[in-house]
Design an enzyme around this catalytic site. Structure first.
Site, PDB file in Angstrom:
ATOM      1  N   CYS A 157      14.294 -31.408  16.943  1.00 49.40           N
ATOM      2  CA  CYS A 157      13.808 -30.532  18.008  1.00 49.40           C
ATOM      3  C   CYS A 157      13.907 -29.069  17.569  1.00 49.40           C
ATOM      4  O   CYS A 157      14.971 -28.616  17.155  1.00 49.40           O
ATOM      5  CB  CYS A 157      14.623 -30.742  19.287  1.00 49.40           C
ATOM      6  SG  CYS A 157      14.215 -29.565  20.600  1.00 49.40           S
ATOM      7  N   HIS A 173      19.864 -30.364  24.835  1.00 47.13           N
ATOM      8  CA  HIS A 173      18.519 -30.947  24.809  1.00 47.13           C
ATOM      9  C   HIS A 173      18.174 -31.707  26.095  1.00 47.13           C
ATOM     10  O   HIS A 173      16.999 -31.862  26.432  1.00 47.13           O
ATOM     11  CB  HIS A 173      18.394 -31.900  23.609  1.00 47.13           C
ATOM     12  CG  HIS A 173      17.015 -32.434  23.387  1.00 47.13           C
ATOM     13  ND1 HIS A 173      16.045 -31.727  22.697  1.00 47.13           N
ATOM     14  CD2 HIS A 173      16.422 -33.599  23.769  1.00 47.13           C
ATOM     15  CE1 HIS A 173      14.929 -32.443  22.658  1.00 47.13           C
ATOM     16  NE2 HIS A 173      15.130 -33.579  23.300  1.00 47.13           N
ATOM     17  N   ASN A 231       6.688 -26.649  32.573  1.00 48.44           N
ATOM     18  CA  ASN A 231       6.158 -28.007  32.701  1.00 48.44           C
ATOM     19  C   ASN A 231       7.281 -28.966  32.340  1.00 48.44           C
ATOM     20  O   ASN A 231       7.733 -28.979  31.200  1.00 48.44           O
ATOM     21  CB  ASN A 231       4.969 -28.226  31.762  1.00 48.44           C
ATOM     22  CG  ASN A 231       3.787 -27.336  32.102  1.00 48.44           C
ATOM     23  OD1 ASN A 231       3.522 -27.068  33.264  1.00 48.44           O
ATOM     24  ND2 ASN A 231       3.087 -26.853  31.086  1.00 48.44           N
ATOM     25  N   HIS A 286      12.901 -30.567  25.145  1.00 46.71           N
ATOM     26  CA  HIS A 286      14.007 -29.644  25.417  1.00 46.71           C
ATOM     27  C   HIS A 286      13.631 -28.718  26.577  1.00 46.71           C
ATOM     28  O   HIS A 286      12.566 -28.108  26.564  1.00 46.71           O
ATOM     29  CB  HIS A 286      14.279 -28.814  24.159  1.00 46.71           C
ATOM     30  CG  HIS A 286      15.595 -28.122  24.178  1.00 46.71           C
ATOM     31  ND1 HIS A 286      16.590 -28.369  23.263  1.00 46.71           N
ATOM     32  CD2 HIS A 286      16.107 -27.177  25.018  1.00 46.71           C
ATOM     33  CE1 HIS A 286      17.633 -27.606  23.512  1.00 46.71           C
ATOM     34  NE2 HIS A 286      17.360 -26.873  24.581  1.00 46.71           N
ATOM     35  N   HIS A 317      12.613 -25.916  28.746  1.00 51.80           N
ATOM     36  CA  HIS A 317      12.149 -24.571  28.417  1.00 51.80           C
ATOM     37  C   HIS A 317      11.025 -24.191  29.364  1.00 51.80           C
ATOM     38  O   HIS A 317      10.436 -25.037  30.042  1.00 51.80           O
ATOM     39  CB  HIS A 317      11.649 -24.496  26.963  1.00 51.80           C
ATOM     40  CG  HIS A 317      10.395 -25.258  26.725  1.00 51.80           C
ATOM     41  ND1 HIS A 317      10.350 -26.643  26.624  1.00 51.80           N
ATOM     42  CD2 HIS A 317       9.090 -24.846  26.591  1.00 51.80           C
ATOM     43  CE1 HIS A 317       9.106 -27.041  26.414  1.00 51.80           C
ATOM     44  NE2 HIS A 317       8.319 -25.988  26.404  1.00 51.80           N
ATOM     45  N   GLN A 377       7.740 -20.937  29.834  1.00 50.33           N
ATOM     46  CA  GLN A 377       6.930 -19.975  29.096  1.00 50.33           C
ATOM     47  C   GLN A 377       6.649 -18.781  29.996  1.00 50.33           C
ATOM     48  O   GLN A 377       6.736 -18.869  31.223  1.00 50.33           O
ATOM     49  CB  GLN A 377       5.612 -20.595  28.627  1.00 50.33           C
ATOM     50  CG  GLN A 377       5.782 -21.722  27.630  1.00 50.33           C
ATOM     51  CD  GLN A 377       4.451 -22.163  27.050  1.00 50.33           C
ATOM     52  OE1 GLN A 377       3.739 -21.392  26.410  1.00 50.33           O
ATOM     53  NE2 GLN A 377       4.105 -23.425  27.287  1.00 50.33           N
TER      54      GLN A 377
END
Length: 519
Positions: free
Chosen positions: A256, A295, A335, A346, A348, A350
């Site tokens: 990852c 993760h 998402n 993982h 996250h 944006q």
């Protein structure tokens, strides 16, 4: 650290065509161009990554293996000397990273060559030049001809004395180590030259004109063309076309890139932000925000302190990007799950800095009548209220775009996360945890969702900050996918009524953590 300038006469800048000036600093991680001019000719175009820009000092890097445009050496390529037809040639491929440190009004730059694997300083040198100017596409400077020893020689000797004196300073050495730390992987930045060289009036090798140069350069490099915002010819729809983005890799736990030591993040971090390697919008306007080093630890399994760090990260990066000159709106989104569009497991999110205000984010205004009251400041229908805690209100929107949508509304009328006080940020962190846990318990499986929040740029008073979490399952194992009628019209059709959604979520205890077996 401070690199003092030499006490020599400032050189008269070279004359060249009028170019747009950029007044605000570049965000860390921006990929831009450094143009070096000698006489009245573009001598070199270097794709650089901005490491630091506070308006007084600029630090940027040319990464090992990068390609740039350079004037051909005498005897090998004299085409640049032809009147009106100069041509730069492709060069590069250095085995070392090159880091530049330049003071705003300095008459020289310090270049440090470092090993890309270890970050060890290999060599350094001083280049005489006129002060840098920040442009809309990067940085611009004119070089001092090396054949003028009375000027360039004095500048270099004076600069070396200042630099050598500073190398003994502990603070300076720490800054050098930070600036020259090797990146995890070379960035694909050839597209910067393809896109920006024609803007500067510089033909790109392989093309007879600027349009051909862009197409040829992109094809030769094998990289995606720079994203372009395109208007549809029959409808008001606008679409960012990012050719080649579909080729970005899909990552799981093994290898990852967002786990500690992965190719995108440092070995030790709590949250991380970096430019998107495959940006769907303009370069330097799209970042990836990693929520934690774990993760598998998303909002459902986070502590309030960890979730608060994510809220702070959203607020901090949103504030920086909102200050850019050409940005009208900043959008943060997540998402969760492959059904929601995530390509990396993982946790996250944006952040996009958009040059336009999307139609759905335009403020609602009356036709000549007084402005209507802010709908987010009005108490919602009790049938749609899920909870109200720590000042934050969780409710189902009257027109939800997905089956199980929850909107978290700030207790005060402020336009951005950055304006929230510490208690309000704590409240949002707790509300996010409870909301995601409710959604997960709805069907006893992790709910794929799409989360978003936006803010206007440049201090616009419009807007009441809120965070929307759109759960996509309509029933167990059945994700909600947009249909043809929705794509064609922009209208949404929901299989679950908003009051039903609110009633179902109210009856779920959001305080216990999900079991590890189920996750």
């Amino acid at each position: 650290m401070t690199l003092a300038t030499s006490h020599t006469r400032r050189l008269r800048p070279a004359r060249h065509r009028r170019l747009s000036i950029r007044n605000s600093p570049w965000p860390d991680g921006s990929q831009v161009l450094l143009r070096q001019v000698r006489g009245e000719r573009t001598w070199r175009l270097l794709p650089v990554t901005v490491l630091y820009d506070d308006g007084q000092r600029y630090v940027f890097r040319v990464q090992a293996g990068s390609t740039w445009l350079d004037v051909g050496r005498a005897g090998t390529d004299r085409s640049h000397g032809r009147r009106g037809g100069r041509q730069l040639t492709t060069t590069g491929g250095s085995e070392h990273d090159l880091t530049y440190v330049v003071d705003r009004f300095g008459s020289y730059s310090v270049a440090m060559s470092t090993d890309p694997a270890s970050g060890e300083l290999v060599k350094w040198y001083v280049r005489a030049q006129n002060p840098l100017r920040r442009r809309s596409w990067g940085f611009d400077t004119s070089l001092v001809a090396e054949g003028i020893p009375s000027t360039a020689g004095r500048l270099k000797r004076g600069a070396r004395r200042h630099v050598v004196g500073r190398l003994a300073d502990a603070e300076c050495r720490a800054a050098l180590v930070s600036w020259t730390r090797p990146p995890a992987e070379p960035l694909d930045v050839r597209h910067l030259i393809d896109r920006l060289a024609p803007v500067l009036g510089v033909p790109v090798p392989g093309g007879r004109d600027s349009a051909g140069a862009v197409a040829t350069g992109a094809a030769k490099s094998g990289l995606a063309a720079s994203p372009v915002l395109v208007a549809d010819d029959l409808t008001p729809r606008r679409v960012y076309v990012a050719s080649g983005r579909a080729r970005r890799p899909v990552s799981v736990a093994e290898g990852c890139p967002f786990c500690p030591g992965g190719r995108e993040v440092p070995p030790d971090f709590e949250t991380a932000a970096f430019p998107n390697r495959w940006p769907p919008i303009a370069t330097g306007r799209c970042e990836v925000l990693v929520h934690s080093p774990d993760h598998t630890r998303d909002f459902a399994g986070m502590s309030r302190r960890a979730a608060r760090r994510v809220v702070d990260l959203w607020a901090r990066r949103g504030e920086v990007l909102a200050g850019l000159d050409d940005v009208r709106c900043v959008l943060v989104f997540e998402n969760r799950g492959t059904a929601a569009g995530a390509t990396v497991e993982h946790p996250h999110s944006q952040i996009f800095a958009l040059p336009v205000l999307p139609p759905l984010l335009e403020p609602v205004r009356g036709n000549g009548s007084p402005a209507p009251p802010c709908p987010a400041c009005v108490e919602p229908d009790p049938a749609l209220l899920v909870e109200q805690s720590d000042g934050w209100r969780a409710s189902v929107p009257p027109a939800p775009p997905a089956p199980y949508t929850v909107r978290l509304t700030a207790p005060r009328h402020v336009a951005s996360l950055a304006e929230l006080d510490p208690a309000e940020r704590d409240g949002l962190a707790a509300a996010l945890i409870r909301t995601v846990r409710r959604l997960d318990r709805l069907f006893q499986e992790p709910m794929p969702y799409q989360l978003w929040t936006s803010r206007p740029a440049h201090g616009s008073p419009d807007g009441h900050v809120s965070v929307t979490v759109a759960g996509l399952l309509s029933r167990p194992g059945r994700p909600r996918i947009l249909g043809a009628a929705e794509l064609a019209t922009g209208l949404y059709f929901t299989p679950v009524g908003p009051s039903e959604t609110a009633a179902a979520l109210k009856g779920i205890d959001p305080h216990s953590r999900p079991s590890e077996e189920r996750r």
